[in-house]
Enzyme design. Structure first.
Site, short mmCIF file in Angstrom:
data_model
loop_
_atom_site.label_atom_id
_atom_site.label_comp_id
_atom_site.label_asym_id
_atom_site.label_seq_id
_atom_site.Cartn_x
_atom_site.Cartn_y
_atom_site.Cartn_z
CG ASP A 23 20.67 73.48 73.19
OD1 ASP A 23 21.12 74.50 72.63
OD2 ASP A 23 20.06 72.59 72.56
CG HIS A 40 25.64 82.98 73.03
ND1 HIS A 40 25.12 81.71 73.17
CD2 HIS A 40 25.76 83.21 71.70
CE1 HIS A 40 24.95 81.19 71.94
NE2 HIS A 40 25.31 82.08 71.04
CG LEU A 134 32.30 72.47 91.87
CD1 LEU A 134 31.34 71.30 91.92
CD2 LEU A 134 31.53 73.75 91.52
C1 IPE Z 1 25.16 71.28 72.13
O1 IPE Z 1 24.23 72.23 71.72
C2 IPE Z 1 26.47 71.93 72.39
C3 IPE Z 1 26.50 72.83 73.55
C4 IPE Z 1 25.54 73.02 74.39
C5 IPE Z 1 27.74 73.51 73.77
P1 IPE Z 1 23.91 72.48 70.17
O2 IPE Z 1 22.88 73.53 70.11
O3 IPE Z 1 25.17 72.75 69.44
O4 IPE Z 1 23.36 71.07 69.70
P2 IPE Z 1 22.44 70.66 68.47
O5 IPE Z 1 23.05 71.27 67.25
O6 IPE Z 1 21.09 71.19 68.74
O7 IPE Z 1 22.46 69.16 68.48
C1 IPE Z 2 23.72 76.86 73.63
O1 IPE Z 2 22.71 77.61 73.07
C2 IPE Z 2 25.08 77.52 73.51
C3 IPE Z 2 25.97 76.89 72.54
C4 IPE Z 2 25.72 75.80 71.87
C5 IPE Z 2 27.23 77.56 72.29
P1 IPE Z 2 22.43 77.64 71.50
O2 IPE Z 2 23.24 78.75 70.91
O3 IPE Z 2 22.63 76.32 70.89
O4 IPE Z 2 20.90 78.04 71.52
P2 IPE Z 2 19.74 77.50 70.57
O5 IPE Z 2 19.81 76.00 70.60
O6 IPE Z 2 20.01 78.03 69.21
O7 IPE Z 2 18.50 78.02 71.18
MG MG Z 3 21.40 74.74 70.57
#
Ligand code: IPE
Ligand code: IPE
Ligand code: MG
Length: 245
Positions: A23, A40, A134
């Site tokens: 995240d 990303h 792995l």
């Molecule tokens: C969780 O992250 C999903 C992934 C890392 C793929 P999110 O950014 O979607 O989660 P919330 O919305 O903060 O709970």
């Molecule tokens: C994690 O990063 C990637 C996915 C959930 C696809 P986020 O896109 O959720 O990044 P933040 O949480 O907005 O910083």
């Molecule tokens: Mg996120």
């Protein structure tokens, strides 16, 4: 003279299975005034580092949360960007992962993924099926509640077809219907970006995982951070409900 010589303490066993909620890509980009997609992109680099790092650190199973069933709520452009990166990853990395002996599995609801992505996934799984260095599992379009409901539905159907009685459903049989069948439960669950929640990831499987919430944003996460987490894991005492030893 074992009690005169300071006996060398055996290092704690490393976790067999590490799961990561990756995240913070969006925040990484925002902090630099860049579009979310740039985060990303860097996140995909961090995936490469984590996979390599896990293999080097002797981890047998690495499971990465790449896209949740709830992430379909994001804008069409962000979803397209993420799917584009996924295509690129699956096209470019599989040959190298295969050469390194990595077995790739994808869990999650494939019905929502584009057909060409499903084909790439099937190709990756087929190519790497025999590998053992792995076990890399990537959760895409994955939600743990949906996974559990799907398992319940299959068991209910089996009971109604008379294949076994409802009373014969136990934890092993239930786990056998989850998409993670054959994969041991995670020992360590790491979430980056400072958020302290599970966000519908591996709810059944993480019943006794050690949870670790780290502040680094996913694009900044590297092998050293993984090492730190494993070291901290080694200091935890896992009790599984037993009295303190
Ligand atoms: C969780 O992250 C999903 C992934 C890392 C793929 P999110 O950014 O979607 O989660 P919330 O919305 O903060 O709970
Ligand atoms: C994690 O990063 C990637 C996915 C959930 C696809 P986020 O896109 O959720 O990044 P933040 O949480 O907005 O910083
Ligand atoms: Mg996120």
């Amino acid at each position: 003279m074992a009690d005169v010589m300071p006996s060398k303490q055996a290092p704690p066993a490393p976790p067999v299975h590490v799961a990561i909620i990756m995240d913070g890509n969006g925040r990484w980009a925002r902090a630099r005034g860049l579009p979310r997609t740039a985060g990303h992109k860097q996140g995909a680099e961090a995936v490469r580092r984590a996979v390599r790092g896990a293999a080097e650190l002797g981890i047998s199973y690495l499971t990465l949360f790449g896209f949740s069933s709830e992430n379909w709520k994001r804008s069409a452009t962000e979803i397209e960007d993420l799917m584009g990166l996924l295509r690129l990853y699956l096209r470019k990395e599989i040959a190298e992962l295969h050469a390194e002996g990595v077995r790739v599995r994808i869990i999650g609801d494939r019905r929502r993924l584009a057909r060409d992505i499903v084909a790439l996934i099937e190709h990756a799984e087929d190519t790497t099926r025999g590998n053992t260095s792995l076990n890399l599992t990537i959760a895409l379009s994955y939600g743990a509640r949906a996974e559990i409901v799907e398992a319940a539905r299959r068991l209910a159907a089996a009971v109604s077809e008379g294949r076994f009685a409802a009373a014969e459903i136990d934890e092993t049989r239930f786990a056998g219907e989850l998409t993670t069948v054959g994969i041991p439960d995670p020992d360590l669950l790491i979430r980056t970006s400072g958020e302290k929640r599970i966000s519908n990831f591996l709810l059944w499987q993480c019943a006794y995982a050690e949870l670790m919430f780290v502040d680094q944003l996913w694009p900044d996460f590297g092998k050293r951070d993984l090492e730190d987490a494993i070291r901290e894991y080694g200091r935890r005492e896992r009790r599984y409900g037993a009295a303190q030893g």
